[in-house]
Scaffold this motif. Sequence first.
Motif, PDB file in Angstrom:
ATOM      1  N   PRO A 111      23.659 -27.787 -42.997  1.00 46.53           N
ATOM      2  CA  PRO A 111      23.983 -28.912 -42.231  1.00 46.53           C
ATOM      3  C   PRO A 111      22.360 -29.819 -42.570  1.00 46.53           C
ATOM      4  O   PRO A 111      21.489 -28.773 -42.551  1.00 46.53           O
ATOM      5  CB  PRO A 111      24.372 -28.217 -40.926  1.00 46.53           C
ATOM      6  CG  PRO A 111      24.589 -27.116 -41.644  1.00 46.53           C
ATOM      7  CD  PRO A 111      24.058 -26.385 -42.657  1.00 46.53           C
ATOM      8  N   GLN A 112      22.530 -30.821 -42.428  1.00 47.18           N
ATOM      9  CA  GLN A 112      21.369 -31.954 -42.791  1.00 47.18           C
ATOM     10  C   GLN A 112      20.556 -31.523 -41.055  1.00 47.18           C
ATOM     11  O   GLN A 112      19.449 -31.447 -42.214  1.00 47.18           O
ATOM     12  CB  GLN A 112      22.049 -33.256 -42.772  1.00 47.18           C
ATOM     13  CG  GLN A 112      20.727 -33.952 -42.942  1.00 47.18           C
ATOM     14  CD  GLN A 112      21.368 -35.575 -43.267  1.00 47.18           C
ATOM     15  OE1 GLN A 112      22.221 -35.767 -43.363  1.00 47.18           O
ATOM     16  NE2 GLN A 112      19.673 -36.583 -43.102  1.00 47.18           N
ATOM     17  N   THR A 121      16.372 -30.410 -42.357  1.00 44.98           N
ATOM     18  CA  THR A 121      15.413 -30.598 -41.614  1.00 44.98           C
ATOM     19  C   THR A 121      14.252 -30.210 -41.130  1.00 44.98           C
ATOM     20  O   THR A 121      12.526 -30.537 -40.918  1.00 44.98           O
ATOM     21  CB  THR A 121      16.047 -32.212 -41.420  1.00 44.98           C
ATOM     22  OG1 THR A 121      16.615 -32.948 -41.900  1.00 44.98           O
ATOM     23  CG2 THR A 121      15.049 -32.870 -40.806  1.00 44.98           C
ATOM     24  N   ALA A 122      14.662 -29.172 -40.020  1.00 48.48           N
ATOM     25  CA  ALA A 122      14.272 -29.072 -39.284  1.00 48.48           C
ATOM     26  C   ALA A 122      13.018 -27.560 -39.705  1.00 48.48           C
ATOM     27  O   ALA A 122      11.917 -27.418 -39.468  1.00 48.48           O
ATOM     28  CB  ALA A 122      14.812 -27.774 -38.111  1.00 48.48           C
ATOM     29  N   ILE A 123      14.121 -26.711 -40.758  1.00 49.10           N
ATOM     30  CA  ILE A 123      12.898 -25.817 -41.108  1.00 49.10           C
ATOM     31  C   ILE A 123      12.375 -26.356 -42.651  1.00 49.10           C
ATOM     32  O   ILE A 123      10.824 -25.804 -42.730  1.00 49.10           O
ATOM     33  CB  ILE A 123      14.130 -25.651 -42.675  1.00 49.10           C
ATOM     34  CG1 ILE A 123      15.157 -24.569 -41.324  1.00 49.10           C
ATOM     35  CG2 ILE A 123      13.483 -24.143 -43.546  1.00 49.10           C
ATOM     36  CD1 ILE A 123      16.346 -23.811 -42.055  1.00 49.10           C
ATOM     37  N   LEU A 167      12.607 -20.642 -35.565  1.00 49.77           N
ATOM     38  CA  LEU A 167      13.041 -21.866 -34.945  1.00 49.77           C
ATOM     39  C   LEU A 167      14.408 -21.736 -34.012  1.00 49.77           C
ATOM     40  O   LEU A 167      15.106 -20.602 -34.410  1.00 49.77           O
ATOM     41  CB  LEU A 167      12.867 -23.038 -36.233  1.00 49.77           C
ATOM     42  CG  LEU A 167      11.989 -23.238 -36.717  1.00 49.77           C
ATOM     43  CD1 LEU A 167      13.334 -24.585 -37.990  1.00 49.77           C
ATOM     44  CD2 LEU A 167      10.408 -23.800 -36.413  1.00 49.77           C
ATOM     45  N   VAL A 168      14.288 -22.632 -32.834  1.00 51.72           N
ATOM     46  CA  VAL A 168      15.799 -23.015 -31.847  1.00 51.72           C
ATOM     47  C   VAL A 168      15.860 -24.211 -32.564  1.00 51.72           C
ATOM     48  O   VAL A 168      14.610 -25.003 -32.423  1.00 51.72           O
ATOM     49  CB  VAL A 168      15.730 -22.376 -30.713  1.00 51.72           C
ATOM     50  CG1 VAL A 168      14.954 -23.158 -30.042  1.00 51.72           C
ATOM     51  CG2 VAL A 168      16.572 -23.255 -30.276  1.00 51.72           C
ATOM     52  N   VAL A 169      17.069 -24.973 -32.610  1.00 49.63           N
ATOM     53  CA  VAL A 169      17.720 -26.195 -33.653  1.00 49.63           C
ATOM     54  C   VAL A 169      18.664 -26.499 -32.749  1.00 49.63           C
ATOM     55  O   VAL A 169      19.365 -26.147 -32.508  1.00 49.63           O
ATOM     56  CB  VAL A 169      17.380 -26.208 -34.925  1.00 49.63           C
ATOM     57  CG1 VAL A 169      17.754 -27.858 -35.831  1.00 49.63           C
ATOM     58  CG2 VAL A 169      16.254 -25.585 -35.642  1.00 49.63           C
ATOM     59  N   VAL A 170      18.617 -27.302 -32.613  1.00 56.08           N
ATOM     60  CA  VAL A 170      20.154 -28.430 -32.160  1.00 56.08           C
ATOM     61  C   VAL A 170      20.277 -29.201 -32.574  1.00 56.08           C
ATOM     62  O   VAL A 170      19.600 -30.248 -32.842  1.00 56.08           O
ATOM     63  CB  VAL A 170      19.803 -28.739 -30.822  1.00 56.08           C
ATOM     64  CG1 VAL A 170      21.102 -29.420 -29.991  1.00 56.08           C
ATOM     65  CG2 VAL A 170      19.266 -27.324 -29.440  1.00 56.08           C
TER      66      VAL A 170
END
Length: 312
Positions: free
Chosen positions: A262-263, A267-269, A278-281
């Motif tokens: 998922p985009q 982007t977060a990685i 990481l924790v990503v929302v």
Amino acid sequence: MRKASALIITAGLVMTALTACAGPGTAQASCDAGAPSGAASKLVSVTGDFGAVPDISFPTPLKSSTTQRTEIIAGSGPQVVPGQMVSVESNLYNGTTGEPLQLSAFDGSTAVEFGLGDATNPGFVAGLVCARVGERIAVVIAPNDGIGVNDQLRVSATDSLVLVVDIVKAFLPRADGADQAVANGLPAVVLDADGTPGIVLPSGDVPKALEFCVLKKGTGEKVASDATVVIHYTGLLWASDKVFESTWATRTPRVVPLSDLPQGLATAISGQTVGSQLVVVVPPALGFGPAAQGQVPAGSTLVYSVDILGIN
């Protein structure tokens, strides 16, 4: 050859104190005993250098009711542990007939990555666990631990398999970076002893934009935007507080191009370092959007805990 190797090895196929983002420290994964050496595995003769095509011979039929392994060339690298993702070059044979089932070039071009977890045939896992990177081993895999009956490969229910493996690389078993002090407000992540994450949602409104933070800062290589990464992750639906996907469930990390994620997660990685967690929302527009996908309802906000284990 690369595809065939992965299909043969993978099971079921043919060929503490807690802040909003910080979790407890990472303990190094331990190693359970792998397959022992035995009379059958000692009958496999292998010559040649690590990283070069081996000369392999063994008497046929070669059978064993237990999976066995014998060290051919000692390795000096890290020890391989259960659940870890490894990269190997390997030749696989039918022990009854001596017929090759899969041959590698042993030059890096045919290296295959697979996880030593529940998604991989138990004989391959027992054969590699507790070996070391840089090691060459001979494994005789018992019929009950192998690939089962396979008419295409002409493998019967009573056939043992003979596997000669160079362990080229082992990726991190879990994020090993330093805990980071971060602000409150995002979901919390708490870790079991083996690194399996649990995600705790905060009270308050659902974030409308992409939000993420570094729980552990790794010291490894930086992830490029077009990289293929090795990751462990758990994905949670914000609305229902239910896990919809987790590589930890099968102890098998995923090797995936960022472009296939998922985009928002990609982007977060991107730009982070190997060894980080990481924790990503991810808001719907940067996740799966207005269409339902599998266990993810349409328009879902997603929460991920991600361990970056390596770059492939």
